[in-house]
Design a protein around this motif. Structure first.
Motif, short mmCIF file in Angstrom:
data_model
loop_
_atom_site.label_atom_id
_atom_site.label_comp_id
_atom_site.label_asym_id
_atom_site.label_seq_id
_atom_site.Cartn_x
_atom_site.Cartn_y
_atom_site.Cartn_z
N ILE A 45 0.84 -1.21 0.00
CA ILE A 45 0.00 0.00 0.00
C ILE A 45 0.87 1.25 0.00
N GLY A 46 1.93 1.24 0.82
CA GLY A 46 2.83 2.39 0.86
C GLY A 46 3.52 2.63 -0.47
N LEU A 47 4.04 1.58 -1.08
CA LEU A 47 4.72 1.72 -2.37
C LEU A 47 3.76 2.16 -3.47
N THR A 48 2.56 1.61 -3.44
CA THR A 48 1.55 2.00 -4.44
C THR A 48 1.21 3.47 -4.30
N SER A 49 1.04 3.94 -3.09
CA SER A 49 0.73 5.35 -2.85
C SER A 49 1.84 6.25 -3.38
N VAL A 50 3.09 5.85 -3.14
CA VAL A 50 4.22 6.66 -3.61
C VAL A 50 4.26 6.68 -5.14
N MET A 51 4.00 5.55 -5.78
CA MET A 51 4.02 5.51 -7.24
C MET A 51 2.91 6.37 -7.84
N VAL A 52 1.75 6.35 -7.22
CA VAL A 52 0.67 7.23 -7.69
C VAL A 52 1.05 8.69 -7.48
N GLY A 75 -3.93 5.06 -1.60
CA GLY A 75 -3.63 4.11 -0.54
C GLY A 75 -4.88 3.64 0.19
N ALA A 76 -5.77 4.59 0.47
CA ALA A 76 -7.02 4.24 1.16
C ALA A 76 -7.89 3.35 0.29
N ALA A 77 -7.96 3.67 -1.01
CA ALA A 77 -8.76 2.87 -1.93
C ALA A 77 -8.23 1.45 -2.06
N LEU A 78 -6.90 1.31 -2.11
CA LEU A 78 -6.29 -0.01 -2.21
C LEU A 78 -6.54 -0.82 -0.94
N MET A 79 -6.46 -0.17 0.20
CA MET A 79 -6.71 -0.87 1.46
C MET A 79 -8.15 -1.38 1.52
N LEU A 80 -9.11 -0.56 1.09
CA LEU A 80 -10.51 -0.98 1.07
C LEU A 80 -10.72 -2.15 0.11
N ALA A 81 -10.05 -2.08 -1.04
CA ALA A 81 -10.17 -3.17 -2.02
C ALA A 81 -9.64 -4.48 -1.43
N MET A 82 -8.54 -4.40 -0.68
CA MET A 82 -7.96 -5.60 -0.07
C MET A 82 -8.87 -6.16 1.02
N LEU A 120 -3.83 -2.08 -9.84
CA LEU A 120 -4.01 -3.51 -10.08
C LEU A 120 -2.79 -4.30 -9.63
N ALA A 121 -1.60 -3.74 -9.89
CA ALA A 121 -0.37 -4.42 -9.50
C ALA A 121 -0.28 -4.54 -7.97
N GLY A 122 -0.64 -3.47 -7.26
CA GLY A 122 -0.62 -3.52 -5.81
C GLY A 122 -1.57 -4.57 -5.27
N TYR A 123 -2.78 -4.57 -5.80
CA TYR A 123 -3.78 -5.54 -5.37
C TYR A 123 -3.33 -6.97 -5.72
N GLY A 124 -2.79 -7.13 -6.92
CA GLY A 124 -2.37 -8.45 -7.38
C GLY A 124 -1.22 -9.02 -6.58
N LEU A 125 -0.29 -8.18 -6.16
CA LEU A 125 0.84 -8.66 -5.36
C LEU A 125 0.36 -9.28 -4.04
N VAL A 126 -0.53 -8.57 -3.36
CA VAL A 126 -1.04 -9.08 -2.08
C VAL A 126 -1.87 -10.33 -2.31
N GLU A 127 -2.67 -10.34 -3.36
CA GLU A 127 -3.50 -11.50 -3.66
C GLU A 127 -2.64 -12.72 -3.97
N LEU A 128 -1.57 -12.52 -4.75
CA LEU A 128 -0.69 -13.63 -5.10
C LEU A 128 0.03 -14.16 -3.86
N ARG A 129 0.44 -13.26 -2.97
CA ARG A 129 1.10 -13.70 -1.72
C ARG A 129 0.15 -14.52 -0.87
N GLN A 130 -1.13 -14.13 -0.84
CA GLN A 130 -2.10 -14.83 0.00
C GLN A 130 -2.51 -16.17 -0.59
N THR A 131 -2.67 -16.23 -1.92
CA THR A 131 -3.16 -17.46 -2.54
C THR A 131 -2.04 -18.40 -2.96
#
Length: 269
Positions: A45-52, A75-82, A120-131
């Motif tokens: 989330i932190g890295l995604t926020s910085v890139m945006v 960052g807030a939107a990505l956290m809610l999506a997760m 999408l990359a931020g969301y996908g990274l966390v999803e891939l780590r979890q699954t």
């Protein structure tokens, strides 16, 4: 990281700084991947926020408060999506895109599309780590790093025809193909070491290609914005986007591939 093509010895002057910065990033990344869960999600989330933030700053230079606000919103939107992890999560991932399109800046549609790729990359990274667990995320990162490093050094040492000079004038075919070969070898090592599916070999090469497209996409955004680096946050590397552009392309590709066959099946998941 762009494949810069052949260069005189003076152009290697930043190599020590690049290596030191890379070691620090790899160490932090390795610890966060091992920890997983909330710690890994927080880093993403932190890295995604910085890139945006970097994207918003590049495409609308001069303003200070607006890019920060957009980054916090991302960052807030990505956290809610997760937290939701449902079909509605996509709507939250599109929030930064809508903000960038509706605010004054250069290339609104290009900026909006790239912002969506970042989210999408931020969301996908966390999803891939979890699954997929440690093995899947380490495979993805290894493919991107090996492809990137081989492309960098082979491009400088061998040179030759340019891969896509209009968008990335320094990237060569020699470096590009070296990246594909290196990625395929990463897949082969996994097959021989842990018994993953042989399909991981060609998939790894495709992931490397997607990463290179991510690199070129960021180069295109920077060229349109008239800047050399996304920022100067990382010594020797430029900005966070400059370091993670290939990973963005790779993760988005894995997400798209997952619509047909989850990549975790390659690992027995």
């Amino acid at each position: 990281m762009s494949d810069p093509g052949p260069a005189p010895a003076g152009r290697w002057a930043d190599l020590r700084t690049r290596i030191l910065s890379a070691i620090v990033m790899l160490a932090v990344g390795a610890v966060e991947i091992w920890l997983g869960g909330t710690a890994f999600a927080a880093l993403v989330i932190g890295l995604t926020s910085v890139m945006v933030w970097e994207l918003a700053t590049m495409t609308a230079p001069g303003g200070r408060k607006a890019p920060v606000t957009i980054a916090v919103t991302a960052g807030a939107a990505l956290m809610l999506a997760m937290v939701l992890r449902s079909d509605i999560a996509v709507l939250f991932l599109m929030v930064p895109t809508l903000v960038l399109i509706l605010t004054p800046r250069r290339d609104r549609r290009l900026s909006g599309a790239y912002a969506l790729a970042i989210m999408l990359a931020g969301y996908g990274l966390v999803e891939l780590r979890q699954t997929g667990g440690d093995r899947a995320i380490l495979w993805l990162v290894a493919v991107v790093i090996v492809s990137d490093v081989l492309g960098y050094f082979v491009g400088r040492l061998v040179g030759g025809p340019k891969f896509w000079p209009a968008l990335s004038p320094k990237k060569t075919w020699s470096g590009t193909v070296a990246g594909w070969i290196g990625a395929a070898l990463v897949g082969l090592v996994l097959v021989l070491a842990v018994g993953t599916s042989w399909l991981i070999v060609p998939v790894s090469a495709l992931v490397a290609l997607a990463g290179q497209m991510g690199d070129i996409a960021e180069s295109w955004v920077k060229r349109r914005a008239g800047v050399k680096d996304a920022s100067d946050l990382i010594p020797g590397h430029g900005g966070v986007l400059d370091r993670f552009d290939a990973l963005i392309g790779a993760v988005v590709f894995v997400l798209l591939l997952g619509l047909f066959a989850p990549v975790t099946r390659l690992f027995g998941g």
